[in-house]
Design an enzyme around this catalytic site. Structure first.
Site, mmCIF file in Angstrom:
data_model
loop_
_atom_site.group_PDB
_atom_site.id
_atom_site.type_symbol
_atom_site.label_atom_id
_atom_site.label_comp_id
_atom_site.label_asym_id
_atom_site.label_seq_id
_atom_site.Cartn_x
_atom_site.Cartn_y
_atom_site.Cartn_z
ATOM 1 N N ALA A 9 39.582 42.957 32.620
ATOM 2 C CA ALA A 9 38.752 42.478 33.737
ATOM 3 C C ALA A 9 38.908 40.986 33.970
ATOM 4 C CB ALA A 9 37.290 42.811 33.447
ATOM 5 N N ARG A 15 43.700 39.610 46.297
ATOM 6 C CA ARG A 15 43.754 40.397 47.535
ATOM 7 C C ARG A 15 42.366 40.715 48.100
ATOM 8 N NH1 ARG A 15 47.937 44.578 44.764
ATOM 9 N NH2 ARG A 15 47.076 43.584 42.900
#
Ligand code: UD1
Ligand code: CA
Length: 453
Positions: A9, A15
Site C-alpha cells: 500500500a 493515475r
C-alpha cells in the site's frame, strides 16, 4: 504452517490525480485498503503487515489501534522492493500471502482456495481471464505450467494478446521468497523491482508455479484510476444488494441504491430508488424507504415509512413512525413510536415521545417532547442565545399552535395549549391556554398613501 499476509500500500496512485493516497480512496464509503485488511483478517492469520510509504501518516492513522505490523517503503521502487521491506520481520518458516491494497474486492474464500491449491513450500499466483487485459501483467504458460509474468509495458505483440492476467495475489514460502527478492533487478521499462519476476526464478530453481484461476473478473480488478474506482463501486454495490435481496429485502431497482457501510434489514423491508445508506444503518421489519433518501448511522424501527427526500443522520425511531417527505433528522433525534415528522421539519438532539406529531415547517432542537403532543406549523424552539444552547421541555398532550417561538430555556406544561403566533419565553402552566402576542386592532377610516404628482 503460519501464514503472514503482506499488503502492498505504498504507492501514490499517480493515475488517480488526487491528494488522497490511492489506498485511502473510498469504495462503498470505506478506504480501498480497509476492504483488503478486512479480507486478510477473515482469511485467518495472526500476522498482517502493511507496506506503507506514500501518505504514510494518513494511511497509518486509518488503522491505528489494530493489530497490524507496518513496514515502511520510503521510496516506491516497485512491488518486489515493497515486499522485501516486510520480509525482515517475517519468520523464515512462514508461508507468505501477498495482497495489493488496490485490489479491494477479493473474497476470503478465493484466497483460502488459492492456499489450499498448493503445498506451503510451493509458489502460486492467482490469475483470471480478463475480457480486457489492458494494464495488467500477462501470465505466460508453457505446457500449462506458469513460467513468467510480463508487465503490460514490457510485452511483445504475442504476449499482449494473452488474456490471462496476474491479479497480484501470490503465495510463497518465506525463506525462498527472501532469497528471490534479493536477486531482483530493475532492468525493465519502468526501472522497478517487479515482484512478478520471482516467478521465473522459482521456475529456474526447478519449482512448479501454480497459476490458480479465479472465477470472477470483478473480484480481482485492480484500481488505478477513477474510472476503475467507479466500476469497482458498482460491482461491490451489486454484491451488497444481491446479498440483501437473498435475505428478502425488496429493491425497486437494485442498480439505483448505494450502501456505504453496513445496512441491516428486518423482514419485508422495501427500498425505492436512489436511497443512500452510510455508516451503520438498521431498518426494522416492514419498513419502507421511499425514493431519494440519505440515511446515515441511524436505527429505523419497524413499520416505518420514510417518505421521499429526507436526510437522516444519527437518529433512532421506534415502531410505526412516518417521516417526511423533505424532513431532516439530525444527530440525537430520538423518536419513540407512532411519531409523525412532516415536510420541512428539522429535529436535532431531541426526544419525541409516543404519538407526537410535528407535521409542517418546524425546528425542534434540544427539546424533550412528551407523548401525544401536537406541534403546529412553523414552530421554532429558539434554543441558541448566540453563546449557549438551552432546552425546551414540552409536557404530554400539549398543543402548540402554529407560528410559535419557544424561547429556551422554557417549559410547557402537560396538556397546555399555546396560542398561534405566540413568543413564549416563560413557562406555561399545565392544562391552560397561554397566548403571548400583540392584540389585533383595526384603524377605522385609515387611507392608503397615494403617489405624489
Ligand atoms: C501490478 C502487477 C501486475 C498485476 C496488477 C494487478 C507488478 C510488477 N505488477 O501492476 O502484474 O497485473 O498489479 O492489479 O507487481 N506498491 C507499493 N510499492 C511500490 C509499488 C507498488 O507498495 O513500490 C503497491 C501499490 O500501492 C499498489 C500495489 O503495490 O497497491 C500495485 O502497484 P501498482 O503500481 O498499481 O501495480 P500495477 O502496475 O497495477
Ligand atoms: Ca494496480
Amino acid at each position: 504452517m503460519n501464514t503472514s499476509i503482506i499488503i502492498l500500500a505504498a504507492g501514490q496512485g499517480k493515475r488517480m490525480f488526487s491528494a488522497l493516497p490511492k489506498v485511502l480512496q473510498p469504495l462503498a464509503g470505506r478506504p480501498l485498503l480497509r476492504h483488503v485488511v478486512d479480507c486478510a483478517f477473515e482469511v485467518g492469520t495472526t500476522d498482517i503487515c502493511i507496506v506503507y510509504g506514500h501518505g504514510g501518516d494518513t494511511v497509518q492513522a486509518e488503522f491505528s489501534g489494530e493489530s497490524i505490523r507496518w513496514a515502511l517503503q520510503a521510496e516506491q521502487l516497485g512491488t518486489g522492493h515493497a515486499v522485501q521491506q516486510a520480509m525482515a520481520d517475517t519468520p523464515d518458516d512462514n508461508r507468505v500471502l501477498v495482497l495489493f491494497g488496490d485490489v479491494p474486492l477479493l473474497r476470503p474464500t478465493t484466497l483460502q482456495n488459492l492456499l489450499a491449491q498448493c503445498e506451503p513450500t510451493e509458489l502460486a499466483v492467482l490469475t483470471v481471464d480478463m475480457d480486457d487485459a489492458t494494464g495488467y501483467g500477462r501470465i505466460v504458460r508453457q505446457d500449462d505450467a506458469v513460467v513468467s509474468i510480463v508487465e503490460e509495458r514490457d510485452t511483445n505483440e504475442k504476449e499482449k494478446a494473452i488474456r490471462e492476467i496476474n491479479t497480484g495475489v501470490m503465495c510463497a514460502p518465506a525463506a525462498k521468497l527472501k532469497e528471490w527478492l534479493g536477486k531482483l533487478r530493475n532492468d525493465n521499462t519502468q526501472g522497478e523491482y517487479y515482484l512478478t519476476d520471482v516467478l521465473a526464478m522459482a521456475v529456474a530453481d526447478g519449482l512448479q508455479v501454480h497459476g490458480v484461476k479465479a472465477s470472477n473478473q470483478a473480484e480481482v480488478m485492480g484500481i488505478n484510476d477513477k474510472k476503475q474506482l467507479a466500476e469497482a463501486e458498482r460491482a461491490l454495490q451489486n454484491r451488497l444488494v444481491n446479498s440483501l435481496m437473498e435475505q428478502g429485502v425488496g429493491f425497486a431497482d437494485p442498480d439505483r441504491v448505494d450502501i456505504r457501510g453496513e445496512l441491516n434489514c428486518g423482514k419485508d423491508v422495501f427500498i425505492d430508488i436512489n436511497a443512500v445508506f452510510e455508516g451503520k444503518v438498521t431498518l426494522g421489519d416492514n419498513t419502507t424507504i421511499e425514493s431519494n433518501n440519505l440515511i446515515r448511522d441511524s436505527d429505523i424501527g419497524s413499520d416505518n415509512i420514510i417518505h421521499s427526500n429526507c436526510h437522516i443522520e444519527g437518529a433512532t425511531t421506534g415502531r410505526d413512525c412516518e417521516i417526511g417527505p423533505f424532513a431532516r433528522l439530525r444527530p440525537g433525534a430520538a423518536l419513540a413510536s407512532n411519531v409523525k415528522i412532516g415536510n420541512f421539519v428539522e429535529v436535532k438532539k431531541s426526544t419525541i415521545d409516543d404519538g407526537s406529531k410535528i407535521n409542517h415547517l418546524s425546528y425542534v432542537g434540544d427539546a424533550v417532547v412528551g407523548a401525544g403532543v401536537n406541534i403546529g406549523a412553523g414552530t421554532i424552539t429558539v434554543n441558541y442565545d448566540g453563546a449557549n444552547k438551552h432546552q425546551t421541555i414540552i409536557g404530554d398532550k400539549a398543543s402548540i399552535g402554529s407560528g410559535v417561538e419557544l424561547v429556551a430555556p422554557v417549559e410547557i406544561g402537560k396538556g397546555a395549549t399555546i396560542g398561534a403566533g405566540s413568543t413564549i419565553s416563560k413557562s406555561a402552566p399545565d392544562g391552560e391556554l397561554t397566548i403571548a402576542r400583540a392584540r389585533q386592532t383595526t384603524v377605522r377610516g385609515w387611507k392608503r398613501p397615494t403617489k405624489k404628482k
